[in-house]
Design a protein around this motif. Structure first.
Motif, PDB file in Angstrom:
ATOM      1  N   LEU A 128       0.832  -1.202   0.000  1.00  0.00           N
ATOM      2  CA  LEU A 128       0.000   0.000   0.000  1.00  0.00           C
ATOM      3  C   LEU A 128       0.867   1.254   0.000  1.00  0.00           C
ATOM      4  N   ASN A 129       0.542   2.216  -0.834  1.00  0.00           N
ATOM      5  CA  ASN A 129       1.276   3.478  -0.832  1.00  0.00           C
ATOM      6  C   ASN A 129       0.483   4.616  -0.188  1.00  0.00           C
ATOM      7  N   HIS A 130      -0.707   4.303   0.297  1.00  0.00           N
ATOM      8  CA  HIS A 130      -1.491   5.262   1.066  1.00  0.00           C
ATOM      9  C   HIS A 130      -2.471   4.487   1.939  1.00  0.00           C
ATOM     10  N   GLU A 131      -2.955   5.136   2.993  1.00  0.00           N
ATOM     11  CA  GLU A 131      -3.866   4.460   3.913  1.00  0.00           C
ATOM     12  C   GLU A 131      -5.222   4.265   3.249  1.00  0.00           C
ATOM     13  N   PRO A 132      -5.740   3.039   3.247  1.00  0.00           N
ATOM     14  CA  PRO A 132      -7.037   2.789   2.607  1.00  0.00           C
ATOM     15  C   PRO A 132      -8.174   3.432   3.385  1.00  0.00           C
ATOM     16  N   LYS A 133      -9.144   3.973   2.656  1.00  0.00           N
ATOM     17  CA  LYS A 133     -10.314   4.581   3.289  1.00  0.00           C
ATOM     18  C   LYS A 133     -11.473   3.599   3.403  1.00  0.00           C
ATOM     19  N   ARG A 134     -11.627   2.758   2.391  1.00  0.00           N
ATOM     20  CA  ARG A 134     -12.685   1.754   2.399  1.00  0.00           C
ATOM     21  C   ARG A 134     -12.032   0.371   2.360  1.00  0.00           C
ATOM     22  N   ILE A 135     -12.381  -0.473   3.328  1.00  0.00           N
ATOM     23  CA  ILE A 135     -11.776  -1.802   3.458  1.00  0.00           C
ATOM     24  C   ILE A 135     -12.880  -2.838   3.566  1.00  0.00           C
ATOM     25  N   LEU A 136     -12.644  -3.998   2.959  1.00  0.00           N
ATOM     26  CA  LEU A 136     -13.568  -5.129   3.067  1.00  0.00           C
ATOM     27  C   LEU A 136     -12.841  -6.340   3.633  1.00  0.00           C
ATOM     28  N   ASP A 137     -13.398  -6.892   4.689  1.00  0.00           N
ATOM     29  CA  ASP A 137     -12.975  -8.211   5.192  1.00  0.00           C
ATOM     30  C   ASP A 137     -14.021  -9.201   4.719  1.00  0.00           C
ATOM     31  N   LEU A 138     -13.677  -9.978   3.702  1.00  0.00           N
ATOM     32  CA  LEU A 138     -14.621 -10.908   3.080  1.00  0.00           C
ATOM     33  C   LEU A 138     -14.475 -12.277   3.730  1.00  0.00           C
ATOM     34  N   GLY A 187     -15.077 -11.707  12.966  1.00  0.00           N
ATOM     35  CA  GLY A 187     -14.750 -10.300  12.839  1.00  0.00           C
ATOM     36  C   GLY A 187     -13.359  -9.902  13.274  1.00  0.00           C
ATOM     37  N   CYS A 188     -12.500 -10.865  13.558  1.00  0.00           N
ATOM     38  CA  CYS A 188     -11.171 -10.547  14.096  1.00  0.00           C
ATOM     39  C   CYS A 188     -10.325  -9.747  13.107  1.00  0.00           C
ATOM     40  N   ILE A 189     -10.319 -10.177  11.832  1.00  0.00           N
ATOM     41  CA  ILE A 189      -9.530  -9.464  10.832  1.00  0.00           C
ATOM     42  C   ILE A 189     -10.076  -8.056  10.640  1.00  0.00           C
ATOM     43  N   ALA A 190     -11.394  -7.920  10.546  1.00  0.00           N
ATOM     44  CA  ALA A 190     -12.005  -6.608  10.344  1.00  0.00           C
ATOM     45  C   ALA A 190     -11.650  -5.652  11.481  1.00  0.00           C
ATOM     46  N   ILE A 191     -11.709  -6.128  12.708  1.00  0.00           N
ATOM     47  CA  ILE A 191     -11.420  -5.278  13.864  1.00  0.00           C
ATOM     48  C   ILE A 191      -9.936  -4.919  13.919  1.00  0.00           C
ATOM     49  N   ILE A 215      -9.097  -5.161  -0.027  1.00  0.00           N
ATOM     50  CA  ILE A 215      -9.942  -6.314   0.289  1.00  0.00           C
ATOM     51  C   ILE A 215      -9.040  -7.395   0.880  1.00  0.00           C
ATOM     52  N   VAL A 216      -9.432  -7.914   2.029  1.00  0.00           N
ATOM     53  CA  VAL A 216      -8.683  -8.961   2.720  1.00  0.00           C
ATOM     54  C   VAL A 216      -9.630 -10.126   2.963  1.00  0.00           C
ATOM     55  N   SER A 217      -9.156 -11.336   2.695  1.00  0.00           N
ATOM     56  CA  SER A 217     -10.038 -12.490   2.889  1.00  0.00           C
ATOM     57  C   SER A 217      -9.272 -13.712   3.363  1.00  0.00           C
ATOM     58  N   ASN A 218      -9.819 -14.340   4.381  1.00  0.00           N
ATOM     59  CA  ASN A 218      -9.383 -15.665   4.818  1.00  0.00           C
ATOM     60  C   ASN A 218     -10.580 -16.589   4.625  1.00  0.00           C
ATOM     61  N   ALA A 254      -6.398  -0.633  -6.167  1.00  0.00           N
ATOM     62  CA  ALA A 254      -6.689  -1.383  -4.937  1.00  0.00           C
ATOM     63  C   ALA A 254      -5.990  -2.737  -4.937  1.00  0.00           C
ATOM     64  N   TRP A 255      -5.743  -3.240  -3.735  1.00  0.00           N
ATOM     65  CA  TRP A 255      -5.105  -4.541  -3.551  1.00  0.00           C
ATOM     66  C   TRP A 255      -6.097  -5.537  -2.956  1.00  0.00           C
ATOM     67  N   LEU A 256      -5.936  -6.791  -3.358  1.00  0.00           N
ATOM     68  CA  LEU A 256      -6.671  -7.924  -2.803  1.00  0.00           C
ATOM     69  C   LEU A 256      -5.673  -8.887  -2.180  1.00  0.00           C
ATOM     70  N   PHE A 257      -5.893  -9.233  -0.915  1.00  0.00           N
ATOM     71  CA  PHE A 257      -5.060 -10.207  -0.208  1.00  0.00           C
ATOM     72  C   PHE A 257      -5.937 -11.388   0.189  1.00  0.00           C
ATOM     73  N   VAL A 258      -5.509 -12.596  -0.188  1.00  0.00           N
ATOM     74  CA  VAL A 258      -6.303 -13.801   0.077  1.00  0.00           C
ATOM     75  C   VAL A 258      -5.402 -14.891   0.643  1.00  0.00           C
ATOM     76  N   GLU A 259      -5.857 -15.504   1.730  1.00  0.00           N
ATOM     77  CA  GLU A 259      -5.144 -16.655   2.280  1.00  0.00           C
ATOM     78  C   GLU A 259      -5.709 -17.941   1.689  1.00  0.00           C
ATOM     79  N   VAL A 260      -4.824 -18.797   1.185  1.00  0.00           N
ATOM     80  CA  VAL A 260      -5.252 -20.085   0.630  1.00  0.00           C
ATOM     81  C   VAL A 260      -4.525 -21.258   1.285  1.00  0.00           C
ATOM     82  N   GLY A 261      -3.618 -20.988   2.221  1.00  0.00           N
ATOM     83  CA  GLY A 261      -2.957 -22.045   2.969  1.00  0.00           C
ATOM     84  C   GLY A 261      -2.304 -23.094   2.096  1.00  0.00           C
ATOM     85  N   ASN A 262      -2.519 -24.371   2.456  1.00  0.00           N
ATOM     86  CA  ASN A 262      -1.915 -25.473   1.710  1.00  0.00           C
ATOM     87  C   ASN A 262      -2.441 -25.590   0.284  1.00  0.00           C
ATOM     88  N   SER A 263      -3.584 -24.960   0.004  1.00  0.00           N
ATOM     89  CA  SER A 263      -4.125 -25.021  -1.355  1.00  0.00           C
ATOM     90  C   SER A 263      -3.336 -24.157  -2.329  1.00  0.00           C
TER      91      SER A 263
END
Length: 309
Positions: free
Chosen positions: A132-142, A147-151, A207-210, A259-268
């Protein structure tokens, strides 16, 4: 499964007695660790300190100063009960104590939600540097779950607005409890949504998603502790990427420019190359352990799907 009223040896009188006794019980039962701790000592210490209402983040030197202090009869009974549930039912400790830690923050959990353990916490605490090169104003925890990631995102980016979306109303009830506990009702908004379906017209800078990502092979081999967690929050098809594919297809419509999208996929992660041949993902480097989180910008996704179609 019914379990009998727990009993304990009368010789157990100090905090250290109970830690040692719990460690021995864990070794004998061969329980699995992975829901907040990775060894018998830390698990036993966590159980005992929570049962006697001492903070888990107490400095080590202060913990050690208390090891030889006596515990009350009521505390002994509670420790014996929790230890029995942990060993005989193989229930993860956070489901027994109803507390789990994520990104240095405690959260309420029960069996309606997964126990937070995502390495996304490290990325949040680093402010998603260097992406990120600036602080995001709108964020989505999908797929927010409890709610841990969102908080944690709201805590890291205090000027942002965070949507916490999930398909499971029961999970959102837990998320709402945690949002209320941190008094973030004006900043973190729980939303009932099947992935992006309930978010029409929204645009996000981050957008961040686990999401559920466990493949069929790993689901069949999960230790007993994981069977206490909601299966629909773990399983995602033969290769674990069914939901991820939908997310990657639909995400550009909900991302602002750059915008950036970060997704956790673990062993997959091992299935990504065959499922999305040619997609240029950036795999996040993690210094505190864990893997399987990718990052991708909107423009890269738009180009990939345009060329593919």
């Amino acid at each position: 499964m019914n379990i009998q009223q727990p009993s304990y040896p009368p010789e157990l009188v100090t905090i250290l007695d109970w830690i040692r006794y719990s460690i021995s019980a864990f070794y004998q039962a061969g329980i699995f660790f992975g829901h907040g701790t990775d060894n018998e000592w830390d698990e036993a210490s966590s159980l005992v300190f929570q049962a006697i209402n001492l903070p888990l983040d107490m400095p080590t030197v202060r913990q050690e100063a208390l090891y030889n202090t006596h515990v009350t009869e009521a505390e002994k009974q509670l420790m014996a009960d929790w230890l029995q549930q942990r060993v005989e039912l193989q229930k993860p400790l956070p489901y027994i104590t109803h507390q789990a830690w994520f990104a240095g923050m405690p959260f309420y959990v029960d069996e309606r939600v997964l126990i937070p353990r995502s390495p996304i916490a490290e990325l949040i605490l680093q402010g998603f540097t260097p992406y990120l090169n600036h602080e995001p104003k709108r964020i989505l925890d999908l797929c927010t779950g409890g709610g841990c990631i969102a908080i944690a995102l709201a805590n890291q980016f205090p000027d942002s607005m965070v949507d916490a979306a999930d398909i499971d109303a029961d999970a959102l009830d837990v998320a709402s409890m945690n949002i209320h506990e941190y008094q973030l009702e004006e900043q973190v908004i729980p939303l009932l949504s099947d992935l992006f379906l309930g978010l029409k017209g929204e645009r996000y800078d981050l957008i961040v998603s686990n999401p559920p990502y466990v493949d069929a092979h790993d689901m069949a081999d999960l230790p007993a502790e994981f069977h206490h967690e909601p299966e629909h929050a773990l399983a995602a098809g033969e290769d674990g990427l069914d939901l991820v594919e939908i997310m990657l297809q639909q995400a550009p419509d909900y991302m602002s420019d750059g915008a950036w999208l970060f997704v956790e996929v673990g062993n997959s992660e091992v299935h990504i190359a065959s499922r999305f041949a040619g997609l240029q993902l950036t795999w996040c480097e993690l210094s505190q352990g864990g893997s399987g989180i990718f990052a991708i910008q909107k423009e890269t996704l738009v180009t990939y799907w345009r060329d593919k179609n």
